[in-house]
Design a protein around this motif. Sequence first.
Motif, PDB file in Angstrom:
ATOM      1  N   TYR A 203      46.652  35.076  12.376  1.00 27.17           N
ATOM      2  CA  TYR A 203      46.073  35.207  13.702  1.00 27.17           C
ATOM      3  C   TYR A 203      47.179  35.250  14.758  1.00 27.17           C
ATOM      4  CZ  TYR A 203      41.331  34.534  11.999  1.00 27.17           C
ATOM      5  OH  TYR A 203      40.127  34.692  11.348  1.00 27.17           O
ATOM      6  N   TRP A 204      46.774  35.663  15.960  1.00 25.31           N
ATOM      7  CA  TRP A 204      47.710  35.913  17.060  1.00 25.31           C
ATOM      8  C   TRP A 204      48.575  34.706  17.370  1.00 25.31           C
ATOM      9  CZ3 TRP A 204      46.975  34.083  22.328  1.00 25.31           C
ATOM     10  CH2 TRP A 204      47.834  34.675  23.261  1.00 25.31           C
ATOM     11  N   TRP A 205      47.990  33.525  17.360  1.00 23.31           N
ATOM     12  CA  TRP A 205      48.722  32.326  17.759  1.00 23.31           C
ATOM     13  C   TRP A 205      49.921  32.048  16.852  1.00 23.31           C
ATOM     14  CZ3 TRP A 205      49.695  27.524  15.448  1.00 23.31           C
ATOM     15  CH2 TRP A 205      49.173  27.368  14.156  1.00 23.31           C
ATOM     16  N   THR A 206      49.815  32.425  15.560  1.00 24.74           N
ATOM     17  CA  THR A 206      50.874  32.096  14.611  1.00 24.74           C
ATOM     18  C   THR A 206      52.191  32.728  15.018  1.00 24.74           C
ATOM     19  OG1 THR A 206      49.195  32.048  12.867  1.00 24.74           O
ATOM     20  CG2 THR A 206      51.494  32.039  12.171  1.00 24.74           C
ATOM     21  N   ALA A 207      52.129  33.944  15.540  1.00 27.47           N
ATOM     22  CA  ALA A 207      53.359  34.600  15.983  1.00 27.47           C
ATOM     23  C   ALA A 207      53.974  33.855  17.163  1.00 27.47           C
ATOM     24  CB  ALA A 207      53.070  36.047  16.364  1.00 27.47           C
ATOM     25  N   GLY A 208      53.140  33.382  18.091  1.00 29.53           N
ATOM     26  CA  GLY A 208      53.671  32.601  19.201  1.00 29.53           C
ATOM     27  C   GLY A 208      54.365  31.350  18.720  1.00 29.53           C
ATOM     28  N   ALA A 209      53.760  30.682  17.732  1.00 28.95           N
ATOM     29  CA  ALA A 209      54.376  29.490  17.159  1.00 28.95           C
ATOM     30  C   ALA A 209      55.667  29.839  16.429  1.00 28.95           C
ATOM     31  CB  ALA A 209      53.397  28.811  16.211  1.00 28.95           C
ATOM     32  N   MET A 210      55.661  30.954  15.705  1.00 27.58           N
ATOM     33  CA  MET A 210      56.852  31.380  14.973  1.00 27.58           C
ATOM     34  C   MET A 210      58.019  31.648  15.923  1.00 27.58           C
ATOM     35  SD  MET A 210      57.389  34.799  12.634  1.00 27.58           S
ATOM     36  CE  MET A 210      57.511  35.844  14.113  1.00 27.58           C
ATOM     37  N   PHE A 211      57.743  32.314  17.033  1.00 24.67           N
ATOM     38  CA  PHE A 211      58.813  32.549  18.008  1.00 24.67           C
ATOM     39  C   PHE A 211      59.352  31.227  18.544  1.00 24.67           C
ATOM     40  CE2 PHE A 211      56.699  36.835  18.663  1.00 24.67           C
ATOM     41  CZ  PHE A 211      57.699  37.546  18.023  1.00 24.67           C
ATOM     42  N   GLY A 212      58.476  30.225  18.663  1.00 22.21           N
ATOM     43  CA  GLY A 212      58.948  28.908  19.078  1.00 22.21           C
ATOM     44  C   GLY A 212      59.942  28.321  18.098  1.00 22.21           C
ATOM     45  N   SER A 213      59.698  28.521  16.806  1.00 22.42           N
ATOM     46  CA  SER A 213      60.636  28.016  15.804  1.00 22.42           C
ATOM     47  C   SER A 213      61.958  28.757  15.871  1.00 22.42           C
ATOM     48  CB  SER A 213      60.027  28.115  14.399  1.00 22.42           C
ATOM     49  OG  SER A 213      59.972  29.454  13.946  1.00 22.42           O
ATOM     50  N   LEU A 214      61.909  30.026  16.275  1.00 23.51           N
ATOM     51  CA  LEU A 214      63.146  30.807  16.398  1.00 23.51           C
ATOM     52  C   LEU A 214      63.906  30.436  17.675  1.00 23.51           C
ATOM     53  CD1 LEU A 214      61.901  34.284  15.184  1.00 23.51           C
ATOM     54  CD2 LEU A 214      63.380  32.686  13.943  1.00 23.51           C
ATOM     55  N   VAL A 215      63.188  30.070  18.725  1.00 19.09           N
ATOM     56  CA  VAL A 215      63.872  29.533  19.908  1.00 19.09           C
ATOM     57  C   VAL A 215      64.619  28.260  19.525  1.00 19.09           C
ATOM     58  CG1 VAL A 215      63.530  28.494  22.191  1.00 19.09           C
ATOM     59  CG2 VAL A 215      62.278  30.577  21.559  1.00 19.09           C
ATOM     60  N   ASP A 216      63.942  27.390  18.763  1.00 18.49           N
ATOM     61  CA  ASP A 216      64.601  26.184  18.268  1.00 18.49           C
ATOM     62  C   ASP A 216      65.793  26.536  17.393  1.00 18.49           C
ATOM     63  OD1 ASP A 216      62.787  24.583  19.573  1.00 18.49           O
ATOM     64  OD2 ASP A 216      61.592  24.127  17.796  1.00 18.49           O
ATOM     65  N   TYR A 217      65.642  27.574  16.575  1.00 21.85           N
ATOM     66  CA  TYR A 217      66.742  28.005  15.701  1.00 21.85           C
ATOM     67  C   TYR A 217      67.962  28.377  16.541  1.00 21.85           C
ATOM     68  CZ  TYR A 217      69.414  31.014  12.547  1.00 21.85           C
ATOM     69  OH  TYR A 217      70.435  31.596  11.820  1.00 21.85           O
ATOM     70  N   TRP A 218      67.779  29.138  17.594  1.00 26.83           N
ATOM     71  CA  TRP A 218      68.901  29.490  18.466  1.00 26.83           C
ATOM     72  C   TRP A 218      69.482  28.240  19.139  1.00 26.83           C
ATOM     73  CZ3 TRP A 218      68.889  28.816  23.864  1.00 26.83           C
ATOM     74  CH2 TRP A 218      70.026  29.302  24.521  1.00 26.83           C
ATOM     75  N   TYR A 219      68.598  27.383  19.586  1.00 24.07           N
ATOM     76  CA  TYR A 219      68.995  26.138  20.264  1.00 24.07           C
ATOM     77  C   TYR A 219      69.881  25.277  19.362  1.00 24.07           C
ATOM     78  CZ  TYR A 219      67.809  21.348  22.043  1.00 24.07           C
ATOM     79  OH  TYR A 219      67.802  20.044  22.489  1.00 24.07           O
ATOM     80  N   TYR A 220      69.508  25.142  18.108  1.00 18.58           N
ATOM     81  CA  TYR A 220      70.244  24.282  17.189  1.00 18.58           C
ATOM     82  C   TYR A 220      71.499  24.940  16.619  1.00 18.58           C
ATOM     83  CZ  TYR A 220      66.460  20.817  16.964  1.00 18.58           C
ATOM     84  OH  TYR A 220      65.545  19.842  17.256  1.00 18.58           O
ATOM     85  N   THR A 221      71.423  26.233  16.307  1.00 22.72           N
ATOM     86  CA  THR A 221      72.534  26.878  15.578  1.00 22.72           C
ATOM     87  C   THR A 221      73.426  27.740  16.453  1.00 22.72           C
ATOM     88  OG1 THR A 221      71.331  28.917  15.018  1.00 22.72           O
ATOM     89  CG2 THR A 221      71.037  27.003  13.548  1.00 22.72           C
ATOM     90  N   GLY A 222      72.918  28.215  17.593  1.00 26.43           N
ATOM     91  CA  GLY A 222      73.682  29.137  18.422  1.00 26.43           C
ATOM     92  C   GLY A 222      73.624  30.567  17.938  1.00 26.43           C
ATOM     93  N   ASP A 223      72.911  30.847  16.847  1.00 25.38           N
ATOM     94  CA  ASP A 223      72.811  32.188  16.286  1.00 25.38           C
ATOM     95  C   ASP A 223      71.840  33.012  17.128  1.00 25.38           C
ATOM     96  OD1 ASP A 223      72.555  34.464  14.775  1.00 25.38           O
ATOM     97  OD2 ASP A 223      71.903  33.459  12.937  1.00 25.38           O
ATOM     98  N   THR A 224      72.321  34.139  17.681  1.00 27.17           N
ATOM     99  CA  THR A 224      71.521  34.961  18.590  1.00 27.17           C
ATOM    100  C   THR A 224      70.782  36.101  17.885  1.00 27.17           C
ATOM    101  OG1 THR A 224      73.409  36.415  19.062  1.00 27.17           O
ATOM    102  CG2 THR A 224      73.118  34.479  20.481  1.00 27.17           C
ATOM    103  N   THR A 225      70.778  36.114  16.558  1.00 25.90           N
ATOM    104  CA  THR A 225      70.226  37.234  15.792  1.00 25.90           C
ATOM    105  C   THR A 225      68.840  37.644  16.261  1.00 25.90           C
ATOM    106  OG1 THR A 225      71.503  36.671  13.817  1.00 25.90           O
ATOM    107  CG2 THR A 225      69.509  37.980  13.478  1.00 25.90           C
TER     108      THR A 225
END
Length: 451
Positions: A62-84
């Motif tokens: 469902y639509w919401w899952t993608a919004g949540a997934m992008f949140g995990s990727l924001v956290d990924y950038w925040y923690y690792t510095g990887d801008t991929t």
Amino acid sequence: MEAFDVVYVLLTMSNVLAIELNVDDDASVKAAASTIAYDMMTCYKGNLTDGIPGLLPYPPYYWWTAGAMFGSLVDYWYYTGDTTYNDVITKGLIWQAAPSRDFMPQNQTKDEGNDDQAFWAFTAMSMAEVGFPDPPSDEPQWLYLVQAVFNLQAGRWDTSSCGGGLRWQFNFYARGYTYKNTISQGGLFNMAARLGAYTKNETYFDWANKVWNWMEAVSLIGPEYQVFDGSDLTNNCTEQNKSQWTYNFGVFLHGAAVMWNQQAEWRTRIEGLLKQAEAVFFTGPNNNIAIEIACEKDPVGPTYCDNDQVSFKAYLARWMAATTKLAPWSYDTIYPYLRANAMAAAQACVGGDSHRACGNKWWTGGFDGITGVGEQMAALEAIQSMLLHRVGGALAADNGGTSTGNGNAGAGGLETVDEPYYEITNTDRAGAGVLTAVVIGITLGCAWYVA
């Protein structure tokens, strides 16, 4: 090329067996997080020529899952510095914000509820708080988007029954229209607290207090800080669905930690929520390893969690980690759980042809046979939380935050569609939070069963 980049290339180009993780080695944590994020994003087609930015394949997502997934990727950038993934995140958020700039895309009106909309707002709020690069000036800014969602949802606060609260669905024809579910209240509460901290506008804090007080008044937050799933306006919220889910605890824990920085009495509530979460989710068959008690009860065979519920532990890990930054005295209680679950999640990432797909039931010590975006997201949030020591706390407008907004945002949303609504059933209530019609185990999209 930095050491982290070398490790990433080796992991993604070679035939890696399982996710190797040393939680005390930053390079190892980064490499594990990188691999899990990469595998998760193989499910995303929104960046392809014929793809729709911001959407995961439906079904099963469902639509919401993608919004949540992008949140995990924001956290990924925040923690690792990887801008991929930064450009993909930005494009997806802007596209799904829709022309109305409030996360009300018209192609989602039949399924979108208050909780679904809130998960996209959570991601935008995180982007403002961690200093994620701002979008072009002619696009809606991250803070603006959160304010727009908040204003819409505050306008939906329903005093016609139960003395207040948000309905799960804001379109009266939708299943769940008569149900006041906890994750929708938690979304408004969490947004209000964080907007107050970012803007220093006391009105937001007033709303956070209002939501919490209502939750207690209708016993959705119990005397021992139980956080129940929801209640129905057909009985004026006099009965509660007593299911307890990790993400409901997480969303209120994080918001309470934000409020503690404003009002000291919130410490008691944080401590109460942590104590109850320990009793419910961290005392299962494998102590310290989170169990989604409402749907992970069977140690043998596939999970009974549906395609939404397999992601819930992601948000508990995310918000527990954020709580340690907001209320540093909570670190000694929270960190041992984060550490144990990071290691357990890695041990569950041994499935599929790659032998590194992540499963759901971490407490079993291995892979449970099903994987997908939710399972990958949960493992990612658990593992990357081991980089807590590398990052600072949330930014605010007066403390390094660059995102700009508008307190009057949110006037352009499509509020209702004139169609008949369905009465909610007990099946609909189970694991309330988001619509979950797809059964785990069907070979669709990126959710699959591995024999």
